[in-house]
Write an enzyme that holds these catalytic residues in place. Structure first.
Site, PDB file in Angstrom:
ATOM      1  N   ASP A 152       0.833  -1.163  -0.376  1.00  0.00           N
ATOM      2  CA  ASP A 152      -0.245   0.009   0.224  1.00  0.00           C
ATOM      3  C   ASP A 152       0.337   1.495  -0.246  1.00  0.00           C
ATOM      4  OD1 ASP A 152      -2.310   1.624   0.105  1.00  0.00           O
ATOM      5  OD2 ASP A 152      -1.526   2.081   2.757  1.00  0.00           O
TER       6      ASP A 152
ATOM      7  N   GLU B 254       1.661  -0.206  -5.436  1.00  0.00           N
ATOM      8  CA  GLU B 254       0.711   0.719  -5.419  1.00  0.00           C
ATOM      9  C   GLU B 254       1.691   1.579  -5.305  1.00  0.00           C
ATOM     10  OE1 GLU B 254      -3.348   2.597  -3.507  1.00  0.00           O
ATOM     11  OE2 GLU B 254      -1.638   2.174  -2.528  1.00  0.00           O
TER      12      GLU B 254
END
Length: 734
Positions: free
Chosen positions: A365, A401
């Site tokens: 993330d 990401e």
């Protein structure tokens, strides 16, 4: 606290005839480690002046043991009489001077950052804050209340588990199809999962769920965060809950609330059993991990872990104002990847989940945050070097990401060669193309063929591009074609949260409708998106439920909706069986035909003097090769692509040439039908229609054949895929 979590072999906290035996122990590994006879405890703190290990019995009574052994700032001991299910915490004595970034507070019992499981809960009590939360000036004053009884506690676990004959699937990247799912949301309403297992790791491991994935054809399940996370106090006041889990504080512990096991310590074994079951089915498990920040928040947050252990080592502080935290994540803090012990925490955690929990990869993330050693994202960051050389972590799937909320944070295409990336440009381009935005044709072609413009320059492969249309963050696929605007009123923020520019289109009416024409068009568009996604070069990722029309009612930010808004509605599988069957058909086509999952980038033009050597041809609807003027055409809403199965340049694992059928894909994003002329016999004499998104099922129920040089009308907003059934004719004498 859970009364059943009493120590199995620990002495009670009260006095006894024989004093507690405390041995020196070892400084490595960090955390608590039971070896069958006792437990070694080790915790890092550079700023500590004294560290106390606190053992908590079933009555909540505390026994403090001062750690006198210190090596390289690691405080440690070995307790021969302590075993699994022993609850514990730490008290760290040292300087408290927030203005200088120092926040030691022995009044707060701290969880072990390396703990394998936790017990209890954080209840938001004032004692968990080191300052007076009721002071007139926020963040001032000192709160010396003891937080014991108001925070979670770490728990010693039994590391032994019977993995039986577990073997990792090791699915090659180019054969991977990822399915993004949520442990709780996936199983909460499934009628085939026993009620007591719904929302748990055991529920995810139930045969009815695994059989569903096998039948669909996915090869990897990417789980939203399962590291132990904290419930946000603000959300609780609103009657909501943190559903997604991007609020981690335990990077080694499976989230306890996802365990069906009676004993908290058994959550570890339950997670392992889930992984073992998926491996037996040939399916990989990928974890969505959140190493960019922790749940302690900004300088106004509570003290329950890193902040009280060594604030400056674990957090990135503002250089000239160390009272405050650098925030590249929008959560209040960022992990300090400039410090070796923060990096060690991350790498130790990753290795643990690979070696002990046997997961097959990670999705990071806001991964750009992990590369910020100074201010800008640095492709030469130490974190990348550590991952690259690590013999364990470097060998699993690594998905970034590739952005954060900081300066210059959007880094799509810029991660090192062994990394895959969520390709946000793929998502945006494909959404724009199918909603009819002009002048997107050239970029659409690039995204369809693996985004070589982003990944080819540093020796990466098409599989580096994780292609997706939707994910947990944003609209579902059904909502993408049903709403122009977000509808997040249920989140309690007056619809201010969530992305406002979604590149979505409601096709005539906002939200639910009884208009049959609009409904037909919406399903056609879902089929167009799925066809594009699953037949593009790269690594496809499906968001859970998109294969049968899952909706969130227009909410594009369900992070706080731990309810039917966000959970899978399995009744839709019966309501939309054709969409589910269509998705299965596409995945099957991808698995059976390597021409759609090339390991190397397509050449994009003739590989030799003969047309039979061309691996791909771009054609206009008239059947002629595209020219630069065609690419630059403002209309840019239609395209024909020829993929030559006889021009694959890679070899298989045995060094043999790969040969496949050849295909034509026809895309028409225009509102009206367009007549396509099939290429001459040089590309194939006869073709079979495999996919027709204008059909209610997505493909013809009866075999349909088309001869070369014939024409076919592709309706508006439609994709057709043809397979060559008779090879081309060549005049070798010419």
């Amino acid at each position: 606290m859970s009364p059943e979590l009493h120590p199995e072999s620990a002495q009670p906290a009260s006095s006894s005839d024989r004093p507690r035996r405390v041995w020196p122990g070892k400084p490595y590994p960090l955390g608590s480690h039971y070896d069958g006879s006792g437990t070694n405890f080790a915790i890092f703190s550079d700023v500590a002046e004294k560290v106390e290990l606190c053992l908590i019995n079933r009555h909540g009574e505390e026994e403090r043991i001062e750690l006198t052994e210190v090596h390289a700032h690691v405080w440690h001991c070995y307790l021969p009489e302590v075993g699994p299910r022993q609850r514990y915490g730490y008290r760290v004595h040292g300087p408290y001077d927030p203005a200088q970034g120092l926040r030691c507070d022995p009044n707060k019992i701290l969880v072990d950052p390396y703990a394998r499981i936790f017990d209890g809960d954080f209840d938001g009590h004032a004692s968990t804050y080191s300052y007076d939360i009721n002071a007139d000036e926020p963040g001032t004053g000192r709160n010396e209340e003891d937080s014991l009884g108001h925070t979670m506690l770490s728990v010693v676990v039994n590391p032994y588990f019977d993995w039986q004959r577990d073997r990792r699937p090791h699915t090659p990247d180019n054969e991977t199809v990822i399915y993004e799912a949520h442990v709780k949301g996936m199983t909460m309403t499934h009628p085939g999962v026993p009620e007591e297992l719904r929302g748990t790791y055991a529920g995810m491991a139930h045969p009815v769920i695994i059989d569903y994935f096998k039948d669909l054809g996915v090869t990897a399940v990417e789980l939203l965060p399962v590291h132990q996370f904290l419930q946000d106090f603000r959300l609780q006041e609103l009657g909501l809950r943190n559903y997604w889990g991007y609020n981690t504080f335990g990077f080694f512990a499976p989230h306890r609330d996802y365990a069906a096991a009676t004993h908290t310590g058994d959550a570890v074994n339950e997670f392992k059993a889930m992984v073992r079951a998926y491996h037996a089915a040939g399916i990989e498990i990928i974890l969505d991990v959140v190493y960019n920040h922790t749940a302690e928040g900004n300088h106004m947050g509570p003290t329950f872990a890193f902040r009280g252990i060594d604030n400056g080592a674990y957090y990135r502080l503002v250089d000239d104002e160390p009272m405050h935290y650098m925030d590249y994540t929008g959560t209040g803090n960022s992990l300090n990847v400039r410090h070796p012990h923060s990096l060690q925490l991350i790498m130790d955690s990753l290795r643990y989940w690979v070696t002990e929990m046997r997961v097959d990869g990670f999705r990071f993330d806001l991964a750009s945050t992990l590369a910020r050693e100074l201010d800008d994202v640095d492709k030469l960051a130490t974190f990348f070097d550590l991952v690259q050389q690590d013999p364990v972590v470097s060998q699993v799937k690594l998905i970034a990401e590739p952005w954060d909320v900081g300066h210059n944070g959007y880094q799509v295409g810029n991660f090192p060669p062994i990394w895959m990336e969520w390709n946000g440009k793929y998502r945006d381009t494909v959404r724009d193309f199918w909603r009819g935005e002009p002048a997107t044709l050239g970029e659409f072609a690039s995204r369809l063929t693996g985004s070589s413009d982003l990944y080819a320059n540093n020796d990466r492969r098409p599989t580096a591009s994780v292609n997706f249309i939707t994910a947990h963050d944003g609209f579902t696929l059904a909502d993408l074609v049903s709403y122009n605007d977000k509808h997040n009123e249920a989140n309690g923020e007056d619809n201010r949260d969530g992305e406002s520019f979604n590149r979505s289109w409601n096709h005539g009416e906002e939200g639910p409708t009884d208009n049959e024409d609009i409904l037909k068009l919406r399903f056609r568009q879902q089929r167009n998106f799925l066809t594009t996604l699953l037949l593009s070069q790269g690594t496809p990722m499906i968001a859970h439920g998109d294969e049968f029309g899952r909706t969130q009612g227009g909410n594009n930010n369900v992070y706080c909706q731990d309810n039917e808004i966000a959970w899978m509605d399995w009744s839709l599988l019966e309501k939309n069986p054709s969409l589910h069957g269509f998705t299965k058909r596409l995945i099957n086509i991808r698995h059976r035909h390597p021409v759609f999952r090339r390991e190397r980038f397509l050449a994009g033009g003739p590989l030799g003097s003969d047309v039979r050597d061309r691996d791909i041809a771009w054609l206009v609807p008239s059947g002629k090769l595209m020219t630069q003027d065609n690419w630059d055409d403002d209309f840019g809403k239609s395209l024909m692509v020829y993929l030559n199965g006889n021009a694959i340049t890679e070899v298989n694992e045995r060094g043999e040439e790969i040969r496949d059928d050849s295909f034509i894909m026809m895309f028409n994003a225009h509102s009206e039908g367009i007549e396509f002329t099939l290429p001459t016999k040089d590309l194939g004499k006869r073709w079979k229609l495999l996919i027709d998104t204008a059909d209610k099922d997505g493909y013809p129920t009866e075999e349909t054949f088309i001869d070369a040089a014939g024409t076919i009308t592709v309706p508006g907003r439609t994709t057709m895929v043809l397979k060559q059934v008779e090879p081309p004719e060549f005049d070798d004498a010419a």
